[in-house]
Design a protein around this motif. Sequence first.
Motif, PDB file in Angstrom:
ATOM      1  N   UNK A  34     -61.423  48.668  23.342  1.00  0.00           N
ATOM      2  CA  UNK A  34     -62.797  48.338  22.996  1.00  0.00           C
ATOM      3  C   UNK A  34     -63.530  47.793  24.219  1.00  0.00           C
ATOM      4  N   UNK A  35     -64.760  48.233  24.392  1.00  0.00           N
ATOM      5  CA  UNK A  35     -65.661  47.690  25.405  1.00  0.00           C
ATOM      6  C   UNK A  35     -66.784  46.965  24.665  1.00  0.00           C
ATOM      7  N   UNK A  36     -66.893  45.671  24.853  1.00  0.00           N
ATOM      8  CA  UNK A  36     -67.800  44.853  24.048  1.00  0.00           C
ATOM      9  C   UNK A  36     -69.048  44.492  24.834  1.00  0.00           C
ATOM     10  N   UNK A  37     -70.199  44.659  24.186  1.00  0.00           N
ATOM     11  CA  UNK A  37     -71.494  44.240  24.726  1.00  0.00           C
ATOM     12  C   UNK A  37     -72.154  43.290  23.726  1.00  0.00           C
TER      13      UNK A  37
ATOM     14  N   UNK B  66     -79.752  52.727  25.430  1.00  0.00           N
ATOM     15  CA  UNK B  66     -79.195  52.727  26.781  1.00  0.00           C
ATOM     16  C   UNK B  66     -77.723  52.312  26.777  1.00  0.00           C
ATOM     17  N   UNK B  67     -77.355  51.384  25.903  1.00  0.00           N
ATOM     18  CA  UNK B  67     -75.962  50.930  25.822  1.00  0.00           C
ATOM     19  C   UNK B  67     -75.072  51.987  25.161  1.00  0.00           C
ATOM     20  N   UNK B  68     -75.637  52.768  24.236  1.00  0.00           N
ATOM     21  CA  UNK B  68     -74.940  53.853  23.542  1.00  0.00           C
ATOM     22  C   UNK B  68     -73.668  53.363  22.836  1.00  0.00           C
ATOM     23  N   UNK B  69     -73.797  52.436  21.895  1.00  0.00           N
ATOM     24  CA  UNK B  69     -72.613  51.917  21.218  1.00  0.00           C
ATOM     25  C   UNK B  69     -72.055  52.905  20.194  1.00  0.00           C
ATOM     26  N   UNK B  70     -70.740  52.838  19.997  1.00  0.00           N
ATOM     27  CA  UNK B  70     -70.097  53.566  18.901  1.00  0.00           C
ATOM     28  C   UNK B  70     -70.245  52.804  17.593  1.00  0.00           C
ATOM     29  N   UNK B  71     -70.229  51.488  17.688  1.00  0.00           N
ATOM     30  CA  UNK B  71     -70.360  50.628  16.515  1.00  0.00           C
ATOM     31  C   UNK B  71     -71.272  49.463  16.868  1.00  0.00           C
ATOM     32  N   UNK B  72     -72.222  49.160  15.997  1.00  0.00           N
ATOM     33  CA  UNK B  72     -73.096  48.006  16.158  1.00  0.00           C
ATOM     34  C   UNK B  72     -72.741  46.983  15.088  1.00  0.00           C
ATOM     35  N   UNK B  73     -72.522  45.747  15.503  1.00  0.00           N
ATOM     36  CA  UNK B  73     -72.292  44.647  14.562  1.00  0.00           C
ATOM     37  C   UNK B  73     -73.481  43.703  14.668  1.00  0.00           C
ATOM     38  N   UNK B  74     -74.176  43.493  13.560  1.00  0.00           N
ATOM     39  CA  UNK B  74     -75.359  42.638  13.553  1.00  0.00           C
ATOM     40  C   UNK B  74     -75.041  41.321  12.854  1.00  0.00           C
ATOM     41  N   UNK B  75     -75.632  40.222  13.365  1.00  0.00           N
ATOM     42  CA  UNK B  75     -75.337  38.891  12.850  1.00  0.00           C
ATOM     43  C   UNK B  75     -76.629  38.163  12.507  1.00  0.00           C
TER      44      UNK B  75
ATOM     45  N   UNK C  41     -68.567  48.625  21.551  1.00  0.00           N
ATOM     46  CA  UNK C  41     -69.075  47.777  20.470  1.00  0.00           C
ATOM     47  C   UNK C  41     -70.280  46.998  20.977  1.00  0.00           C
ATOM     48  N   UNK C  42     -71.313  46.910  20.148  1.00  0.00           N
ATOM     49  CA  UNK C  42     -72.496  46.123  20.487  1.00  0.00           C
ATOM     50  C   UNK C  42     -72.722  45.083  19.410  1.00  0.00           C
ATOM     51  N   UNK C  43     -72.702  43.808  19.802  1.00  0.00           N
ATOM     52  CA  UNK C  43     -72.975  42.698  18.905  1.00  0.00           C
ATOM     53  C   UNK C  43     -74.441  42.307  19.079  1.00  0.00           C
ATOM     54  N   UNK C  44     -75.207  42.360  17.996  1.00  0.00           N
ATOM     55  CA  UNK C  44     -76.635  42.038  18.050  1.00  0.00           C
ATOM     56  C   UNK C  44     -76.912  40.791  17.225  1.00  0.00           C
ATOM     57  N   UNK C  45     -77.624  39.822  17.814  1.00  0.00           N
ATOM     58  CA  UNK C  45     -78.128  38.687  17.050  1.00  0.00           C
ATOM     59  C   UNK C  45     -79.363  38.109  17.712  1.00  0.00           C
ATOM     60  N   UNK C  46     -79.890  37.092  17.095  1.00  0.00           N
ATOM     61  CA  UNK C  46     -81.223  36.614  17.473  1.00  0.00           C
ATOM     62  C   UNK C  46     -81.198  35.878  18.812  1.00  0.00           C
TER      63      UNK C  46
END
Length: 401
Positions: free
Chosen positions: A46-49, A93-102, A12-17
């Motif tokens: 889950x592996x969280x980034x 590069x991170x290769x996420x299965x799911x991206x969560x954007x905030x 999982x990749x959490x993206x925010x500002x």
Amino acid sequence: MKKRTDRGPVRLLFIQTQAEMAGAQEISRLLGEGLSGKERGGLPEFEVHHLFFYRKTAAFDRWTNVHFCLEDSPKGPLSFVRFLWRLVRMVARIRPDVVLTFQHYGNIFGAPAAHLAGAPVVIANHVSAPATISPAARSIDKALGLLGAYDIITVNSNETWRNYQSYPERYRRRLVHVPHGFEDKSVEVGRREARAAFGLPAGVPLMGSVARLHPLKQLDAAVRVLACRPSLHLAIAGQGPDEGRLRAIAEQLGVASRLHLIGDMPPSRVGLFLAGLNAFVFPSTAETFGLAAVEAAQAGIPVVANELPVLREVLTVDGEPCALFADAANVDDFAAKIDQVFQDHKQAAHMVALGRRLAGRYSVDGMVEAYAGLIRQSLDSDAGRTAGSSAPSTAALRSQQ
């Protein structure tokens, strides 16, 4: 939609500002901690980034799997293009299965970057109040939703959900209501000891707030109350661009000695800060949830909040408000409601008792499980591209409140 064929961790990749301790960052922290390293519903762990556009503060520097595109916000067109290119490369590069954007910029830049990098699922989170979003950003967000750049769009309150009901059906069917959860910030520390930890004066009536120092938080309203209540002090935990203006207003009003700006602090210190207060003030003009006010009420601090529909929604237990509400822009009304906390001890005690029950309404476990369900169902089925067919219904999730 791609299905997972291996049994490795779900990344999982959490993206925010920006990296700072504010409400959206607190929610992603809680989600990340709740989801990390656990097997759920037939999925491996889950592996969280976490990926931030830029490093605003050092708040996240010691976290594991934290990435920063830039040290500071991009300046100028060339810098912005470089940022976008770096964002796509880092996601790839991170290769996420799911991206969560905030947040709105996290959504409108993070979702396209995720798709360009090959991420199969994007869950956008609307945690920015409409008043904070420019018309251009709203238009881009709407277009992305209509084009299917978001598989699911979560909202955190009924009021936020209503804000999007004028959008086309193709956008609205992706909306799912997942109420925020929050950590219990209560601490067993005496008021004098709590104040000493932050260098705050003992033996004075002290109101306080936890907020980003931004004009939309309207913290100057609380500063102005100091001018008409000579014994009252105000402590604010947070940082942001409005600090200079708040200090200038305090100087002009002759109350600078009674304004205490504590600066940013980690979540682990917020409960100690709250323990030193007599009252919590929340004069914000724009919220989608009001996490800081909910945390304060549950920690046993009487809350005086601005008269916003969303704050009335979240600061209610069994149909009864657990806070006082005022027109914060009206100094006399705001000050009068703050007076009630100090003068009407029976009412204050009743509010505190109600506020303690908010933990049952906004559970971290409930929030984490709701997101785990969305992630699982999105990965399990090609139909996961629309929340209406793959995710728990809005009505079902709203029933958790």
